[in-house]
Each structure stands twice: as C-alpha cells, then as structure tokens.
Scaffold this active site. Sequence first.
Site, PDB file in Angstrom:
ATOM      1  N   LYS A  47      33.909  43.096  42.602  1.00  0.00           N
ATOM      2  CA  LYS A  47      35.061  43.410  41.979  1.00  0.00           C
ATOM      3  C   LYS A  47      36.264  43.774  42.254  1.00  0.00           C
ATOM      4  CE  LYS A  47      36.249  46.665  38.170  1.00  0.00           C
ATOM      5  NZ  LYS A  47      36.022  48.120  37.435  1.00  0.00           N
ATOM      6  N   HIS A  88      38.775  43.287  36.965  1.00  0.00           N
ATOM      7  CA  HIS A  88      39.515  44.330  36.029  1.00  0.00           C
ATOM      8  C   HIS A  88      40.866  43.860  35.830  1.00  0.00           C
ATOM      9  CE1 HIS A  88      41.742  48.063  35.463  1.00  0.00           C
ATOM     10  NE2 HIS A  88      42.668  47.253  36.210  1.00  0.00           N
ATOM     11  N   HIS A 108      37.905  44.032  30.596  1.00  0.00           N
ATOM     12  CA  HIS A 108      39.055  44.747  29.612  1.00  0.00           C
ATOM     13  C   HIS A 108      39.734  43.823  28.760  1.00  0.00           C
ATOM     14  CE1 HIS A 108      38.081  48.281  31.879  1.00  0.00           C
ATOM     15  NE2 HIS A 108      38.963  47.863  33.063  1.00  0.00           N
ATOM     16  N   ASP A 177      32.586  50.930  30.566  1.00  0.00           N
ATOM     17  CA  ASP A 177      33.291  51.693  31.329  1.00  0.00           C
ATOM     18  C   ASP A 177      33.107  53.271  31.482  1.00  0.00           C
ATOM     19  OD1 ASP A 177      35.047  51.396  33.647  1.00  0.00           O
ATOM     20  OD2 ASP A 177      37.136  51.355  32.400  1.00  0.00           O
TER      21      ASP A 177
END
Length: 302
Positions: A47, A88, A108, A177
């Site tokens: 990530k 992200h 997101h 999240d």
Amino acid sequence: MPRSTTRRSSPCTHGPSCPACGTATRTSKAAVRAPSTTSGWCKNIIKVCASGGVLSVIDDPLHQEFTVRELRTIVEVAGLAERSVAAHCHGKPGIMTALEAGVLTIEHGSYLDDEACTAMREAGAILVPTLTIIRELLDGGGLPPYAARKLADIARVHRDNIARAHQAGVRIAMGTDIQSSGDAPAAWGRHGREVVLLNDIGMNPLDVIEAATANDPATLGRQAPRSGLLHEGFDADILVVDGDPLSDISLLADPSKITAVWQAGTLVKGRRGCVTPAPVAVCAPLSHPESVRRPTYSLHYR
C-alpha cells in the site's frame, strides 16, 4: 520541500506507528525497499499513499505524493513478488498518476470525476470507497481543526463521486478504514454500516453483496487465486443470516441477525445443527478495514 531518501509524514488515520502510511518515500529506490521494513505488514499487498490524507497534519488530500516514475517502479518491483499495489488516494492528480503506474486498487477515491472513472474502468482498477470512515468521523466529531476542515471538504463530494463511479461501471470492493476497538468512532463492530451506505449511493443489495464477497478477494490480485466462490477447494469464510438481505441489506449490519459464522471452515459463532430452517443468505464476513486486505468471500443460498 527538499528531496531526501525518506521523510516521516505526520500520523495517518491508522496511528503514528503505522508502517504502511507513516513513512512516505521520496526516491524510487527507497520506495521499493520500504515494504521490507514493515514488520509483517504487506504480506499480501503493498500500500502506498498516492495523495495526502485527512488526519495527517502537513499534507492535503488533493496533493499528489509520488511521481508516476516512482509509483511505476513500486508496481514493477511488487509484481516481482506477485504482489499488487493499493493506492490510498483522495485527489484526482494522485488517482490518475496511480492508475497510469498500474496500481490495482484506489482506496477512498474522494475526488473522482468522469475522466477518472473512465480511466479506472479502462484500467480494470478496483475502487474501495470506505464510506464508513467518513460518516463515523463526521458523526463522532472532536477532530483537531486542520483535520475537521479537510474532512468537511471531502464529505461534500465523496458520497456523490462514489455514486458517480458506480454509475460509470467502476468495479467496487467493500472496505471501511475501521482501525480501532472499543466505543470510539470508527471502531470494530460498526463496520457493517458500509453495506447500508453503499446501498444508499445507489447500489442494489446484490451489488453490495458482490462488492463484499466476489470483488473483495480480487483486491489481492495473484495472492488470492482460489477465492471469490463458494466452491470445494476454495478458501471461504461464511455467514448465515436470519433473513433475506436482498430485501433488507441492513440485516448484514446487525450482529443479532448473524446466526452462524464459519472462519476458514471452523465454526466460530453459533452451534452446529442449530441453523434456522427458514431461507437464509450465506455469505462471507463483510467489510474488513480498507488498510487490511480482505480474505475470501462468497455467496450462496440455502
């Protein structure tokens, strides 16, 4: 900001010690070596923070964090170990750069527009909306002023842009999240809220279940080759639901309606032979946190 090998960013949503978000690398060489220092994280996925965040002090969600060259190098080296890269990302510049670099998922996606949605669909990238964390933080309040301002800005557009992505045919996987325990906002036990929020943005119940079951293992790429189906030899966790979530998706957010749970084939909730004889939906545990990749999900009817 002067370029250096690495820089320590401010605390992310997962806390100041989060190895996945707490260090932003500033050279391609450092970027591809960072996962080796994450002490057990990143076993299945790499990530990166392709944009700034909400709870971080010094960056902005609209700002791009990596160049396409840096991200492309990360994706290339992760691929050598059969790992996919999750980004992200709130702002469009970071989203477009991450997609150009070949990331598998956008986490997101707050500032997605029509062009970005088209790029996601054409790239085959997966969107993990994390609607729950936005609502939980808004409802809970108490954020420092810098974070409250950024959260308010995102909240004004996030929901509508996730709906835009769904309408544009972007593949959606469910994540929340959620990262804490206890009674605080965004705590475990509240993550079932995501199914209702996805339904609210226009996804029908079957689409929501598919996002949480068949689509979630796809975020692991080659790390989950035998997943996404309820089939002999595949990995799957199973829920037994008292009711029909196709008629009322909120059943999946109510622990009292989950009458049995099998995890990796082991019964961890309920008793064998005590499943209600009424028709029930059987699917996997829903909505792992966005930052922790999901295991395997499937859907079946009794």
